[in-house]
Design a protein around this motif. Structure first.
Motif, PDB file in Angstrom:
ATOM      1  N   GLU A  45     -92.801 -18.933  25.580  1.00 38.42           N
ATOM      2  CA  GLU A  45     -93.539 -20.049  26.207  1.00 38.42           C
ATOM      3  C   GLU A  45     -94.656 -19.536  27.197  1.00 38.42           C
ATOM      4  OE1 GLU A  45     -93.566 -23.770  27.386  1.00 38.42           O
ATOM      5  OE2 GLU A  45     -91.502 -23.789  28.210  1.00 38.42           O
ATOM      6  N   PRO A  46     -95.717 -19.701  27.279  1.00 34.95           N
ATOM      7  CA  PRO A  46     -96.199 -21.210  26.386  1.00 34.95           C
ATOM      8  C   PRO A  46     -96.377 -20.519  24.866  1.00 34.95           C
ATOM      9  CG  PRO A  46     -98.087 -19.930  27.602  1.00 34.95           C
ATOM     10  CD  PRO A  46     -96.902 -19.246  28.207  1.00 34.95           C
ATOM     11  N   GLY A  47     -96.138 -21.496  23.989  1.00 29.63           N
ATOM     12  CA  GLY A  47     -96.310 -20.900  22.611  1.00 29.63           C
ATOM     13  C   GLY A  47     -95.272 -21.725  21.771  1.00 29.63           C
ATOM     14  N   ILE A  55    -102.964 -23.561  22.873  1.00 29.69           N
ATOM     15  CA  ILE A  55    -102.905 -23.449  24.617  1.00 29.69           C
ATOM     16  C   ILE A  55    -102.832 -22.674  25.290  1.00 29.69           C
ATOM     17  CG2 ILE A  55    -101.977 -25.003  26.591  1.00 29.69           C
ATOM     18  CD1 ILE A  55    -101.273 -27.372  24.489  1.00 29.69           C
ATOM     19  N   ARG A  56    -101.799 -21.627  24.629  1.00 33.68           N
ATOM     20  CA  ARG A  56    -101.452 -20.174  25.368  1.00 33.68           C
ATOM     21  C   ARG A  56    -102.952 -19.408  25.225  1.00 33.68           C
ATOM     22  NH1 ARG A  56     -97.198 -16.724  25.850  1.00 33.68           N
ATOM     23  NH2 ARG A  56     -97.864 -14.407  25.804  1.00 33.68           N
ATOM     24  N   ASP A  57    -103.629 -19.410  24.234  1.00 33.98           N
ATOM     25  CA  ASP A  57    -104.899 -18.722  24.430  1.00 33.98           C
ATOM     26  C   ASP A  57    -105.664 -19.314  25.425  1.00 33.98           C
ATOM     27  OD1 ASP A  57    -103.940 -17.308  22.172  1.00 33.98           O
ATOM     28  OD2 ASP A  57    -104.979 -18.498  20.819  1.00 33.98           O
ATOM     29  N   LEU A  59    -105.019 -20.565  28.318  1.00 33.18           N
ATOM     30  CA  LEU A  59    -104.469 -20.422  29.544  1.00 33.18           C
ATOM     31  C   LEU A  59    -104.556 -18.755  29.870  1.00 33.18           C
ATOM     32  CD1 LEU A  59    -101.005 -22.426  29.274  1.00 33.18           C
ATOM     33  CD2 LEU A  59    -102.587 -22.140  31.157  1.00 33.18           C
ATOM     34  N   LEU A  60    -104.529 -18.074  28.941  1.00 34.64           N
ATOM     35  CA  LEU A  60    -104.273 -16.440  29.193  1.00 34.64           C
ATOM     36  C   LEU A  60    -105.769 -15.779  29.262  1.00 34.64           C
ATOM     37  CD1 LEU A  60    -100.970 -15.480  27.663  1.00 34.64           C
ATOM     38  CD2 LEU A  60    -101.322 -16.329  30.062  1.00 34.64           C
ATOM     39  N   ASP A  61    -106.719 -16.570  28.513  1.00 35.09           N
ATOM     40  CA  ASP A  61    -108.027 -15.996  28.500  1.00 35.09           C
ATOM     41  C   ASP A  61    -108.682 -15.780  29.549  1.00 35.09           C
ATOM     42  OD1 ASP A  61    -110.582 -15.355  27.715  1.00 35.09           O
ATOM     43  OD2 ASP A  61    -110.898 -16.967  26.329  1.00 35.09           O
ATOM     44  N   CYS A 100     -84.988 -19.440  25.010  1.00 33.18           N
ATOM     45  CA  CYS A 100     -86.625 -19.391  25.323  1.00 33.18           C
ATOM     46  C   CYS A 100     -86.924 -18.531  26.456  1.00 33.18           C
ATOM     47  CB  CYS A 100     -86.661 -20.904  26.186  1.00 33.18           C
ATOM     48  SG  CYS A 100     -87.063 -22.025  25.130  1.00 33.18           S
ATOM     49  N   ASP A 101     -88.008 -17.845  26.074  1.00 32.26           N
ATOM     50  CA  ASP A 101     -88.532 -16.915  27.066  1.00 32.26           C
ATOM     51  C   ASP A 101     -89.386 -17.692  27.959  1.00 32.26           C
ATOM     52  OD1 ASP A 101     -90.161 -14.808  28.052  1.00 32.26           O
ATOM     53  OD2 ASP A 101     -90.397 -13.583  26.231  1.00 32.26           O
ATOM     54  N   ARG A 102     -88.755 -17.941  28.823  1.00 31.18           N
ATOM     55  CA  ARG A 102     -89.556 -18.851  29.843  1.00 31.18           C
ATOM     56  C   ARG A 102     -89.461 -20.446  29.435  1.00 31.18           C
ATOM     57  NH1 ARG A 102     -92.257 -16.195  33.494  1.00 31.18           N
ATOM     58  NH2 ARG A 102     -93.038 -14.207  33.020  1.00 31.18           N
ATOM     59  N   SER A 106     -90.355 -21.622  35.083  1.00 35.77           N
ATOM     60  CA  SER A 106     -91.714 -20.899  35.198  1.00 35.77           C
ATOM     61  C   SER A 106     -92.928 -21.509  35.788  1.00 35.77           C
ATOM     62  CB  SER A 106     -92.179 -20.096  33.718  1.00 35.77           C
ATOM     63  OG  SER A 106     -91.620 -19.238  33.227  1.00 35.77           O
ATOM     64  N   THR A 107     -93.050 -22.755  35.334  1.00 32.12           N
ATOM     65  CA  THR A 107     -94.070 -23.790  36.027  1.00 32.12           C
ATOM     66  C   THR A 107     -93.552 -23.920  37.355  1.00 32.12           C
ATOM     67  OG1 THR A 107     -94.263 -24.895  33.725  1.00 32.12           O
ATOM     68  CG2 THR A 107     -95.359 -25.745  35.920  1.00 32.12           C
ATOM     69  N   THR A 108     -92.354 -24.227  37.759  1.00 31.27           N
ATOM     70  CA  THR A 108     -91.971 -24.267  39.281  1.00 31.27           C
ATOM     71  C   THR A 108     -92.251 -22.958  40.142  1.00 31.27           C
ATOM     72  OG1 THR A 108     -90.379 -25.823  38.618  1.00 31.27           O
ATOM     73  CG2 THR A 108     -90.436 -25.214  40.818  1.00 31.27           C
ATOM     74  N   ARG A 161    -105.062 -13.414  32.249  1.00 24.38           N
ATOM     75  CA  ARG A 161    -105.680 -14.112  33.065  1.00 24.38           C
ATOM     76  C   ARG A 161    -104.403 -14.286  34.084  1.00 24.38           C
ATOM     77  NH1 ARG A 161    -106.019 -19.155  35.213  1.00 24.38           N
ATOM     78  NH2 ARG A 161    -104.541 -19.824  33.728  1.00 24.38           N
ATOM     79  N   MET A 162    -103.137 -14.697  33.697  1.00 23.84           N
ATOM     80  CA  MET A 162    -102.337 -14.864  34.647  1.00 23.84           C
ATOM     81  C   MET A 162    -101.769 -13.530  35.526  1.00 23.84           C
ATOM     82  SD  MET A 162    -101.460 -18.192  34.748  1.00 23.84           S
ATOM     83  CE  MET A 162    -100.313 -17.994  35.879  1.00 23.84           C
ATOM     84  N   GLU A 163    -101.684 -12.342  34.601  1.00 28.77           N
ATOM     85  CA  GLU A 163    -101.228 -11.212  35.195  1.00 28.77           C
ATOM     86  C   GLU A 163    -102.228 -10.537  36.167  1.00 28.77           C
ATOM     87  OE1 GLU A 163     -98.501  -9.948  31.361  1.00 28.77           O
ATOM     88  OE2 GLU A 163    -100.519  -9.327  31.709  1.00 28.77           O
TER      89      GLU A 163
HETATM   90  P1  TMP Z   1     -95.508 -14.194  29.096  1.00 29.72           P
HETATM   91  O1  TMP Z   1     -96.529 -13.164  29.447  1.00 29.72           O
HETATM   92  O2  TMP Z   1     -94.173 -13.995  29.475  1.00 29.72           O
HETATM   93  O3  TMP Z   1     -95.472 -14.697  27.647  1.00 29.72           O
HETATM   94  O4  TMP Z   1     -96.094 -15.497  29.991  1.00 29.72           O
HETATM   95  C1  TMP Z   1     -97.283 -16.075  29.967  1.00 29.72           C
HETATM   96  C2  TMP Z   1     -97.882 -16.005  31.535  1.00 29.72           C
HETATM   97  O5  TMP Z   1     -97.873 -17.358  31.655  1.00 29.72           O
HETATM   98  C3  TMP Z   1     -97.023 -15.299  32.176  1.00 29.72           C
HETATM   99  O6  TMP Z   1     -97.914 -14.559  33.322  1.00 29.72           O
HETATM  100  C4  TMP Z   1     -96.315 -16.318  33.187  1.00 29.72           C
HETATM  101  C5  TMP Z   1     -97.117 -17.364  33.200  1.00 29.72           C
HETATM  102  N1  TMP Z   1     -96.499 -18.781  33.064  1.00 29.72           N
HETATM  103  C6  TMP Z   1     -96.826 -19.640  34.092  1.00 29.72           C
HETATM  104  O7  TMP Z   1     -97.452 -19.321  34.924  1.00 29.72           O
HETATM  105  N2  TMP Z   1     -96.245 -20.931  34.000  1.00 29.72           N
HETATM  106  C7  TMP Z   1     -95.514 -21.238  32.965  1.00 29.72           C
HETATM  107  O8  TMP Z   1     -95.136 -22.336  33.100  1.00 29.72           O
HETATM  108  C8  TMP Z   1     -95.349 -20.329  31.816  1.00 29.72           C
HETATM  109  C9  TMP Z   1     -94.372 -20.921  30.833  1.00 29.72           C
HETATM  110  C10 TMP Z   1     -95.724 -19.113  31.911  1.00 29.72           C
END
Ligand code: TMP
Length: 222
Positions: A45-47, A55-57, A59-61, A100-102, A106-108, A161-163
């Motif tokens: 997740e997401p994916g 949607i993942r793309d 979010l991470l772009d 599930c990997d997340r 994860s959102t909380t 983007r998240m990291e």
């Molecule tokens: P991943 O790198 O573990 O595949 O996850 C993608 C990134 O999205 C990771 O930095 C954690 C973040 N994430 C959230 O911020 N909220 C969420 O609900 C999920 C599923 C992931």
């Protein structure tokens, strides 16, 4: 009134900050399940579906650095709703163990504790996005932020983007996870991610074995 016992297969989730070693543990878990001829499916997740991957793309772009926190939360939840109805629920109903990997924790942790969105409000969103699906067991790989960052640097991974969020953000995410685990100890197992992978895997598989035994026992009772 007692609810009839749900006989869907177990849903197992892995949580942790980036660099905590989830991927390694999921790989070890899948070979363990394979050796025992269990039918299983892994979702990240997401994916996990074409729509959720798109949607993942988004979010991470890294280009999307102006993304609003509420927009981000709904996008993660939207991706989750799709993978839940399209993949997770049909698989569970068919007796397939889903890993599930997340998932919604994860959102909380990230959008609630990390970005500061109201955690109570998020509960309602999770109920909708998951069609009230709750993991049977959640493994949290706990690691210090320093160790997680060092691992990522050694792995030479480019951050998405998240990291790219600041250290303080990840501190809040970790605190959030620990708080969630404390509130629901029967569902959560906290694992010390600094231990060698095979040691962690031994705890994970022992727990999983108990869960699968209980599930098969329930099945044979009906
Ligand atoms: P991943 O790198 O573990 O595949 O996850 C993608 C990134 O999205 C990771 O930095 C954690 C973040 N994430 C959230 O911020 N909220 C969420 O609900 C999920 C599923 C992931």
């Amino acid at each position: 009134m007692n609810q009839p016992k749900q006989r869907r297969a177990p849903l197992i989730t892995f949580e942790g900050i980036d660099g905590s070693g989830k991927t390694t543990q999921i790989r070890l878990m899948s070979s363990w399940l394979e050796q025992r001829n269990f039918r299983y499916r892994i979702i990240r997740e997401p994916g996990g579906t074409p729509i959720s991957e798109k949607i993942r793309d988004l979010l991470l772009d890294k280009e999307n650095k102006g993304m609003d926190a509420v927009c981000e939360m709904f996008l993660f939840s939207a991706a989750r709703a799709q993978v839940t109805t399209e993949i997770i629920l049909p698989a569970l109903a068919d007796g397939i163990v889903v890993i599930c990997d997340r998932y919604y924790d994860s959102t909380t942790a990230y959008q609630g504790y990390g970005r500061g969105l109201d955690v109570e409000n998020l509960r309602r969103v999770h109920a909708m996005a998951t069609y009230n699906t709750r993991p049977d067991c959640t493994f949290f790989l706990d690691i210090s932020i320093d160790d997680a960052f060092t691992r990522k640097i050694h792995a030479n991974e480019k951050s998405d983007r998240m990291e790219s969020a600041p250290v303080a953000f990840f501190q809040r995410v970790r605190t959030g996870y620990l708080e969630l685990a404390r509130k629901e100890p029967e569902r959560w197992t906290i694992l010390d991610a600094s231990r060698p992978p095979h040691e962690i895997a031994a705890i994970v598989t022992a727990k999983t074995e108990d869960l699968l035994r209980a599930y098969h026992h329930d099945l044979s009772e009906h």
